[in-house]
Design an enzyme around this catalytic site. Structure first.
Site, mmCIF file in Angstrom:
data_model
loop_
_atom_site.group_PDB
_atom_site.id
_atom_site.type_symbol
_atom_site.label_atom_id
_atom_site.label_comp_id
_atom_site.label_asym_id
_atom_site.label_seq_id
_atom_site.Cartn_x
_atom_site.Cartn_y
_atom_site.Cartn_z
ATOM 1 N N ASP A 245 0.840 -1.201 0.000
ATOM 2 C CA ASP A 245 0.000 0.000 0.000
ATOM 3 C C ASP A 245 0.875 1.252 0.000
ATOM 4 O O ASP A 245 0.641 2.189 0.758
ATOM 5 C CB ASP A 245 -0.916 -0.025 1.235
ATOM 6 C CG ASP A 245 -2.109 0.917 1.072
ATOM 7 O OD1 ASP A 245 -2.274 1.477 -0.034
ATOM 8 O OD2 ASP A 245 -2.855 1.099 2.044
ATOM 9 N N ARG A 249 -0.188 8.890 0.752
ATOM 10 C CA ARG A 249 -1.032 8.958 1.960
ATOM 11 C C ARG A 249 -0.425 8.153 3.105
ATOM 12 O O ARG A 249 -0.748 8.394 4.266
ATOM 13 C CB ARG A 249 -2.459 8.461 1.655
ATOM 14 C CG ARG A 249 -2.515 7.010 1.245
ATOM 15 C CD ARG A 249 -3.912 6.492 0.936
ATOM 16 N NE ARG A 249 -3.796 5.170 0.304
ATOM 17 C CZ ARG A 249 -3.616 4.951 -0.978
ATOM 18 N NH1 ARG A 249 -3.589 5.972 -1.820
ATOM 19 N NH2 ARG A 249 -3.477 3.734 -1.467
ATOM 20 N N ASN A 250 0.436 7.211 2.779
ATOM 21 C CA ASN A 250 1.044 6.376 3.810
ATOM 22 C C ASN A 250 2.494 6.744 4.101
ATOM 23 O O ASN A 250 3.239 5.971 4.701
ATOM 24 C CB ASN A 250 0.938 4.901 3.425
ATOM 25 C CG ASN A 250 -0.502 4.438 3.527
ATOM 26 O OD1 ASN A 250 -1.248 4.940 4.369
ATOM 27 N ND2 ASN A 250 -0.911 3.524 2.668
HETATM 28 P P1 AMP Z 1 -3.621 4.920 9.190
HETATM 29 O O1 AMP Z 1 -4.696 4.240 9.969
HETATM 30 O O2 AMP Z 1 -2.244 4.432 9.534
HETATM 31 O O3 AMP Z 1 -3.914 4.940 7.718
HETATM 32 O O4 AMP Z 1 -3.643 6.464 9.674
HETATM 33 C C1 AMP Z 1 -4.712 7.324 9.364
HETATM 34 C C2 AMP Z 1 -4.234 8.770 9.354
HETATM 35 O O5 AMP Z 1 -3.793 9.145 10.662
HETATM 36 C C3 AMP Z 1 -3.037 9.026 8.459
HETATM 37 O O6 AMP Z 1 -3.423 9.333 7.159
HETATM 38 C C4 AMP Z 1 -2.361 10.202 9.119
HETATM 39 O O7 AMP Z 1 -2.975 11.397 8.708
HETATM 40 C C5 AMP Z 1 -2.661 9.989 10.583
HETATM 41 N N1 AMP Z 1 -1.543 9.316 11.245
HETATM 42 C C6 AMP Z 1 -1.339 7.979 11.318
HETATM 43 N N2 AMP Z 1 -0.224 7.701 12.008
HETATM 44 C C7 AMP Z 1 0.290 8.887 12.379
HETATM 45 C C8 AMP Z 1 1.481 9.269 13.108
HETATM 46 N N3 AMP Z 1 2.319 8.364 13.587
HETATM 47 N N4 AMP Z 1 1.719 10.595 13.290
HETATM 48 C C9 AMP Z 1 0.864 11.508 12.786
HETATM 49 N N5 AMP Z 1 -0.263 11.209 12.097
HETATM 50 C C10 AMP Z 1 -0.544 9.927 11.888
#
Ligand code: AMP
Length: 499
Positions: A245, A249-250
């Site tokens: 993925d 965005r990741n």
């Molecule tokens: P995820 O569930 O990993 O896709 O995370 C969803 C969203 O949360 C991401 O698109 C980021 O905007 C935010 N996010 C996730 N992990 C972090 C992190 N370690 N620090 C800051 N923002 C985060």
């Protein structure tokens, strides 16, 4: 206080081995409420509640006995143990990639629920929400963190989501790389929470698409991010993992100049001699980022991650645009098999776009590896230079003496180059004679800037170049000659923002 009914097993277990005095610390501080939670308890955690090593051994033996009993069911380990391809190809020991080590029965850290407080919502993903948080260490020091909580439905966590959540934990707890998001630990509470390194600047995609007055990201910085990403992906590949993925965005911004690969929910180990992971059933996959073999056969490998790297590169240079926007998902595969490719974004040099096209080779074996890509990116990256005279010619990129200039296209044979002014962020064409080149150490450039042949799929020739045109012409530009023989004047200015 009376023991809670749900944790009587713990009291009984501890009483049997004369360790009942640790009942409350284990329950309260280590948050262990089920036998399976001990999978995440490390010796240091037990040291922390004052349990000596001989007592720890007794506890470990008692847990083994408990598990070997007729009713033992280790739900966490079961799911982490299920961290295997849904369809595993036969493995040949000699040339199969290294597998992720089994969880060693301990996380980097098991964090007591009370030690983490959650703040503002940062985002939400497939199986959880992410909050900004503060983690108070036993020393009393507070660390800013991101806390991902497993989404829980009315009847508890959904099987797939719990599986993906724990899989993400099991992957992350074994990773240590400067460009891979770090997992600090797990909170075995309700809901389950992953405590991760905070990336305070959010996702790269959000940064790429941020509206004015946020300035765009400089081309030189995007190239730095690509090298960081290739390094992180080479590291994952060497550990026998496919990300599946990869997308802006990741990628999270830990600082203005540092990206970290995140979101390991879709990561799988490479199974078998062919180093591929084949999906077992229908799962959501990011169509527009996927390689044709992933779309057609559900096959993922390091080579399909390389394909995704190419799409991520494209996103970066397109200001976070959606790849294949407007094309229905079922047509994307057909387009790819007809050899259609995403067009070259205007900010992307021909050399870099050629690299993307190599990542999009139809046959996985023809794509470069990530470790090879690290070197190729170095070669294809833009050259840095410095403006040596004010440029005010109509249609040319405006620059002042001392401006840091990133040369996107240029060659010793052309008198007009294309680049980005690091001071104004503007991109355009300019007379080559206005810029001297420097390598990172301020030494004279020793290699031509960019090779001229337009890459296949090149659909945006110079759309932001203004009326200047560029191409082969006989006399080598003065700037080129001077750069080749004299070190450019150092301005102390770089096209990249400070750390
Ligand atoms: P995820 O569930 O990993 O896709 O995370 C969803 C969203 O949360 C991401 O698109 C980021 O905007 C935010 N996010 C996730 N992990 C972090 C992190 N370690 N620090 C800051 N923002 C985060």
């Amino acid at each position: 206080m009376l023991p809670e009914a749900g944790s009587l097993w713990l009291l009984k277990l501890l009483r049997d081995i004369q360790l009942a005095q640790f009942y409350w610390p284990i329950l309260e501080e280590l948050n262990v409420t089920r036998p399976e939670h001990f999978d995440f308890v490390k010796p240091e955690d037990l040291d922390g509640i004052g349990m000596g090593r001989p007592a720890q051994r007794r506890l470990s033996e008692a847990l083994k006995r408990l598990r070997s009993g007729p009713k033992s069911k280790n739900w966490v380990y079961k799911i982490l143990g299920g961290f295997a391809p849904e369809h595993k190809e036969p493995t040949l020991p000699s040339d199969s990639p290294r597998h992720l080590p089994e969880p060693e029965g301990g996380l980097k850290c098991l964090i007591p629920e009370g030690a983490v407080c959650r703040g503002e919502l940062l985002g939400s993903g497939c199986f959880g929400v992410v909050h900004r948080g503060l983690w108070t260490l036993p020393s009393g020091k507070s660390v800013p963190v991101a806390v991902k909580s497993l989404r829980v439905g009315p009847e508890g966590p959904m099987g797939t989501e719990l599986g993906d959540f724990l899989r993400e934990v099991s992957v992350m707890m074994n990773l240590e790389h400067p460009h891979v998001l770090r997992l600090h630990g797990l909170v075995l509470g309700q809901p389950l929470q992953m405590v991760m390194e905070l990336a305070p600047l959010g996702s790269l995609h959000a940064r790429l698409t941020a509206p004015a007055p946020t300035p765009p990201l400089l081309v030189a910085l995007l190239c730095l991010f690509l090298r960081q990403l290739a390094g992180a992906m080479a590291y994952l590949g060497a550990r026998g993992l496919v990300h599946r993925d990869l997308a802006t965005r990741n990628l999270l911004l830990a600082s203005p100049r540092t990206i970290k690969v995140a979101d390991f929910g879709l990561v799988r180990p490479l199974g078998g001699a062919r180093g591929r992971y084949v999906m077992g059933g229908p799962r959501p996959i990011p169509y527009a980022w996927c390689a044709p073999e992933s779309l057609r056969h559900g096959a993922f490998s390091s080579a399909s991650d390389v394909w995704m790297f190419g799409v991520t590169l494209w996103e970066m240079f397109s200001g976070g645009e959606e790849p294949w926007a407007g094309v229905p998902p079922y047509l994307i595969l057909q387009r790819l098999e007809d050899r259609a490719r995403l067009p070259r974004p205007p900010l992307c040099s021909r050399a870099l776009y050629s690299l993307a096209l190599r990542c999009w080779a139809p046959h996985p074996a023809d794509r470069p590896s990530f470790s090879h890509l690290e070197g190729l990116l170095q070669e294809a990256g833009p050259s840095e230079g410095c403006c040596v005279r004010d440029v005010t010619e109509p249609g040319a990129l405006r620059m002042e003496t001392g401006d840091p200039i990133t040369v996107i296209e240029g060659s010793p044979d052309s008198t007009i180059w294309k680049g980005q002014n690091g001071r104004t962020f503007k991109v355009g064409s300019f007379p080559a004679s206005a810029v001297t080149l420097a390598d990172a150490g301020g030494l004279p450039a020793t290699r031509p800037v960019h090779r001229g042949t337009p890459a296949r799929g090149d659909q945006h020739p110079g759309s932001i170049d203004g009326p200047f045109s560029w191409g082969p012409s006989s006399p080598a530009p003065a700037a080129w000659q001077s750069a080749a023989t004299h070190p450019p004047a150092s301005t102390g200015r770089s096209a990249l923002p400070p750390e």
